[in-house]
Scaffold this motif. Structure first.
Motif, PDB file in Angstrom:
ATOM      1  N   ILE A   2       0.865  -1.174   0.000  1.00  0.00           N
ATOM      2  CA  ILE A   2       0.000   0.000   0.000  1.00  0.00           C
ATOM      3  C   ILE A   2       0.902   1.225   0.000  1.00  0.00           C
ATOM      4  O   ILE A   2       1.754   1.380   0.874  1.00  0.00           O
ATOM      5  CB  ILE A   2      -0.940   0.020   1.220  1.00  0.00           C
ATOM      6  N   CYS A   3       0.702   2.068  -1.001  1.00  0.00           N
ATOM      7  CA  CYS A   3       1.488   3.294  -1.140  1.00  0.00           C
ATOM      8  C   CYS A   3       0.582   4.502  -0.976  1.00  0.00           C
ATOM      9  O   CYS A   3      -0.363   4.673  -1.747  1.00  0.00           O
ATOM     10  CB  CYS A   3       2.145   3.369  -2.512  1.00  0.00           C
ATOM     11  N   PHE A   4       0.847   5.332   0.029  1.00  0.00           N
ATOM     12  CA  PHE A   4       0.141   6.598   0.183  1.00  0.00           C
ATOM     13  C   PHE A   4       0.848   7.632  -0.688  1.00  0.00           C
ATOM     14  O   PHE A   4       2.072   7.736  -0.654  1.00  0.00           O
ATOM     15  CB  PHE A   4       0.141   7.054   1.638  1.00  0.00           C
ATOM     16  N   TRP A   5       0.045   8.395  -1.437  1.00  0.00           N
ATOM     17  CA  TRP A   5       0.608   9.362  -2.375  1.00  0.00           C
ATOM     18  C   TRP A   5      -0.369  10.512  -2.573  1.00  0.00           C
ATOM     19  O   TRP A   5      -1.482  10.491  -2.056  1.00  0.00           O
ATOM     20  CB  TRP A   5       0.897   8.688  -3.720  1.00  0.00           C
ATOM     21  N   ALA A   6       0.053  11.525  -3.335  1.00  0.00           N
ATOM     22  CA  ALA A   6      -0.807  12.642  -3.732  1.00  0.00           C
ATOM     23  C   ALA A   6      -0.324  13.157  -5.082  1.00  0.00           C
ATOM     24  O   ALA A   6       0.851  12.993  -5.440  1.00  0.00           O
ATOM     25  CB  ALA A   6      -0.764  13.763  -2.691  1.00  0.00           C
ATOM     26  N   THR A   7      -1.227  13.771  -5.824  1.00  0.00           N
ATOM     27  CA  THR A   7      -0.882  14.255  -7.163  1.00  0.00           C
ATOM     28  C   THR A   7       0.191  15.339  -7.115  1.00  0.00           C
ATOM     29  O   THR A   7       0.954  15.482  -8.067  1.00  0.00           O
ATOM     30  CB  THR A   7      -2.130  14.814  -7.882  1.00  0.00           C
ATOM     31  N   TRP A   8       0.287  16.078  -6.035  1.00  0.00           N
ATOM     32  CA  TRP A   8       1.249  17.169  -5.918  1.00  0.00           C
ATOM     33  C   TRP A   8       2.607  16.719  -5.376  1.00  0.00           C
ATOM     34  O   TRP A   8       3.539  17.510  -5.287  1.00  0.00           O
ATOM     35  CB  TRP A   8       0.692  18.280  -5.012  1.00  0.00           C
ATOM     36  N   CYS A   9       2.745  15.443  -5.031  1.00  0.00           N
ATOM     37  CA  CYS A   9       3.952  14.921  -4.377  1.00  0.00           C
ATOM     38  C   CYS A   9       4.897  14.300  -5.405  1.00  0.00           C
ATOM     39  O   CYS A   9       4.646  13.207  -5.910  1.00  0.00           O
ATOM     40  CB  CYS A   9       3.536  13.899  -3.320  1.00  0.00           C
ATOM     41  N   LYS A  10       5.984  14.988  -5.710  1.00  0.00           N
ATOM     42  CA  LYS A  10       6.958  14.498  -6.706  1.00  0.00           C
ATOM     43  C   LYS A  10       7.632  13.187  -6.272  1.00  0.00           C
ATOM     44  O   LYS A  10       7.758  12.264  -7.075  1.00  0.00           O
ATOM     45  CB  LYS A  10       8.014  15.564  -7.001  1.00  0.00           C
ATOM     46  N   PRO A  11       8.091  13.058  -5.007  1.00  0.00           N
ATOM     47  CA  PRO A  11       8.685  11.771  -4.611  1.00  0.00           C
ATOM     48  C   PRO A  11       7.683  10.614  -4.703  1.00  0.00           C
ATOM     49  O   PRO A  11       8.066   9.489  -5.010  1.00  0.00           O
ATOM     50  CB  PRO A  11       9.126  12.005  -3.168  1.00  0.00           C
ATOM     51  N   CYS A  12       6.401  10.898  -4.466  1.00  0.00           N
ATOM     52  CA  CYS A  12       5.375   9.858  -4.597  1.00  0.00           C
ATOM     53  C   CYS A  12       5.306   9.355  -6.030  1.00  0.00           C
ATOM     54  O   CYS A  12       5.252   8.147  -6.286  1.00  0.00           O
ATOM     55  CB  CYS A  12       3.993  10.393  -4.195  1.00  0.00           C
TER      56      CYS A  12
END
Length: 186
Positions: A77-87
């Motif tokens: 499970i990977c938590f991410w966001a559209t604005w997060c470059k490392p994600c």
């Protein structure tokens, strides 16, 4: 009184690249205790069950985390966001290796966006544009994020039989290899 001194300039980008290379070198060779991460975002090995929380899929349908199953294999499970470059870098790196990982370990990846309500409509097109082969969900109230104490993203969890057995926050190039080594230990 004199004005306060200006803040120090940020380290040059080569500093972060060198730091990531040193970290990757140490961790990939089992020298984790030689390199202590200063940002306190180290992997943790305490096992606990995945909380049962409602999320939304990219169509807006409610899905409970108790439906996350992968018979004969682990779940990432990977938590991410559209604005997060490392994600984005993390999910792109996993995506490039995903077919091989499935073949070797039968792993399943679930990407959970923590974008706020203003950006919900951007999540599906963003993920589709990246051509990620993962199930994408939205933690629309940040309930799962809070339940798992996710303070920084990207934050990645490895599950076996719906128990979280490993977690890691942040992403540097090469972290996907460390994640894969954890999968192989199962």
């Amino acid at each position: 009184p004199p004005p306060p001194p200006p803040p120090p300039p940020p380290p040059p980008t080569f500093f972060f690249k060198a730091q990531a290379e040193i970290r990757h070198f140490c961790l990939s060779r089992g020298l984790g205790d030689v390199y202590k991460r200063q940002d306190n975002a180290h992997a943790q090995n305490k096992s606990f069950p995945l909380p049962e929380i409602d999320l939304k899929n990219t169509s807006g349908k409610l899905i409970n985390t108790n439906t996350f199953k992968n018979h004969n294999g682990p779940i990432i499970i990977c938590f991410w966001a559209t604005w997060c470059k490392p994600c984005t870098r993390e999910l792109n790196a996993i995506s490039e290796l995903y077919d091989d990982w499935i073949e070797e370990t039968n792993v399943k990846v679930i990407a959970i966006s923590i974008d706020d309500s203003r950006n919900f409509s951007k999540v599906k097109p963003y993920a589709d544009g990246k051509d990620w082969p993962f199930d994408i969900y939205i933690d629309y109230n940040n309930d799962l994020k809070r339940a798992l104490n996710v303070n920084f993203i990207p934050h990645t969890f490895l599950l076996s039989d719906n128990d979280i057995i490993w977690q890691h926050s942040s992403f540097f190039d090469g972290d996907e290899e460390i994640l894969f080594q954890e999968i192989l230990k199962l």
